[in-house]
Scaffold this active site. Structure first.
Site, PDB file in Angstrom:
ATOM      1  N   GLY A 270      32.525 -83.967 -12.562  1.00 48.94           N
ATOM      2  CA  GLY A 270      31.260 -84.287 -13.218  1.00 48.94           C
ATOM      3  C   GLY A 270      31.274 -85.129 -14.472  1.00 48.94           C
ATOM      4  O   GLY A 270      30.203 -85.374 -15.021  1.00 48.94           O
TER       5      GLY A 270
ATOM      6  N   CYS B   7      27.985 -90.023 -12.301  1.00 48.50           N
ATOM      7  CA  CYS B   7      28.048 -88.748 -11.585  1.00 48.50           C
ATOM      8  C   CYS B   7      26.997 -87.799 -12.142  1.00 48.50           C
ATOM      9  O   CYS B   7      26.846 -87.675 -13.360  1.00 48.50           O
ATOM     10  CB  CYS B   7      29.434 -88.120 -11.738  1.00 48.50           C
ATOM     11  SG  CYS B   7      29.611 -86.548 -10.870  1.00 48.50           S
TER      12      CYS B   7
ATOM     13  N   GLY C   7      31.994 -88.362 -14.917  1.00 48.81           N
ATOM     14  CA  GLY C   7      31.803 -89.792 -14.724  1.00 48.81           C
ATOM     15  C   GLY C   7      30.435 -90.294 -15.145  1.00 48.81           C
ATOM     16  O   GLY C   7      29.443 -89.556 -15.129  1.00 48.81           O
TER      17      GLY C   7
END
EC number: 1.7.1.7
Length: 347
Positions: A181, A186, A183
């Site tokens: 998570g 993301c 990114g």
């Protein structure tokens, strides 16, 4: 239900404490690292930064460009075997040794990986990549890939805790990819409430991996060169970059012109854009866990990667690390509430 009280940290929560140094110039810092991998016994030497296996980052063109800097590229999994055959024919070992073959965990993925790896002995890295590395199926698949490719370097992920790092290494992974998570495109943490601050994940997973002779990739969460240095300082052996390398000539995808300015599309691999392109849309039983953005077109990636590596060299001079492998030993993080002065905008 239980609550863990210990505060976990991301890159924005810390800065390096500077330390005395005998280095006179950034040019004295050695960024090249040499690894011998646990299961395959393979040796690799290069700059341990990896372009992410996203189809708007991890392209063949990116691999060719970054190999000139000794940097690796995880090639996205949506190229065909025929595409790979052309890439192998056009490039030598200096490029292929720095290219990771990405794969999912289906039977079709396994056969495709076998077909690609059969093209040349110069392909030595396999990246087994699923969003949720806590699946028992991933462990079984890593065992299967290790049995098929005993002399190849296998990376597997993604996970964020030491227990799963250990399990994947024991199953046959040489390298474990760390990050759920963090990114820039993301949205897993928003859609699911699941995740782990990236710096703490790296610190804890590196400790687990190194105890077994394995390695880790810090995957995601870096928005500047300082974050890359923090990942290395926290114990990451490799750092994977997506958004920082997106939007370039070599990134793949089309250039879009709006109001006289050029942009490139960048999207998460669990976004609606990715699923529309590769899976015929978002399945009824799931939600998209990524966003799609337009990034200003940034030209060649050579300038960007040089800037990133220059920043890491500068970090090393500030803490007295003559070599990148010494950085984690020279690292003392201080917890902070501010990172920079934004009076004239964010860098």
């Amino acid at each position: 239900m239980r609550i863990e009280q210990e505060l976990k940290l991301g890159f924005k929560d810390v800065l390096f404490r500077p330390k005395r140094s005998t280095l006179k110039s950034r040019s004295q810092v050695e960024l090249t690292r040499e690894f011998t991998f646990k299961h395959s016994g393979r040796q690799w030497s290069g700059t341990p930064v990896i372009a992410a296996n996203m189809d708007s980052v991890g392209s063949f063109a990116m691999a060719k460009a970054l190999s000139e800097h000794g940097v690796m590229t995880a090639i996205h999994k949506h190229y065909t075997v025929e595409d790979w055959a052309g890439f192998v024919k056009e490039n030598d070992a200096s490029v292929l040794n720095n290219s990771m073959v990405s794969t999912g965990t289906s039977d079709a993925d396994f056969q495709k990986t076998k077909d690609i790896m059969a093209l040349t002995d110069d392909l030595i890295f396999i990246c087994v990549d699923i969003a949720n590395g806590y699946s028992e199926h991933l462990v079984q698949y890593v065992e299967k890939v290790r049995a098929e490719f005993p002399d190849k370097v296998i990376s597997a992920g993604n996970v964020v805790t030491g227990d799963m790092v250990e399990e994947l290494i024991l199953a046959g992974a040489d390298i474990v990819k760390v990050g759920i998570g963090p990114g820039s495109v993301c949205t897993t943490r928003v859609k699911t409430g699941v995740g782990y601050p990236q710096l703490s994940a790296i610190i804890e997973c590196a400790d687990a991996a190194h105890g077994l002779g394995g390695r880790i990739i810090g995957d995601g969460g870096c928005s500047c060169a300082g974050d890359v240095s923090k990942a290395f300082g926290g114990g990451a052996d490799f750092v994977m970059l997506g958004g920082m390398l997106a939007g370039h000539e070599e990134s793949g995808g089309e250039v879009i012109e709006q109001d006289g300015k050029q942009f490139m599309k960048f999207y998460g691999m669990s976004s609606q854009s990715a699923m529309d392109k590769h899976s015929g849309g978002v399945a009824k039983y799931r939600a998209a866990e990524g966003k799609t953005v337009l990034l200003p077109y940034r030209g060649s990636v050579h300038t960007t990667i040089s800037d990133i590596l220059g920043g890491v060299r500068s970090t090393c001079t500030y803490v007295g690390a003559a070599k990148l492998r010494e950085l984690t030993k020279r690292t003392t993080f201080i917890r902070v509430q501010e990172q920079e002065n934004n009076v004239y905008g964010k860098e």
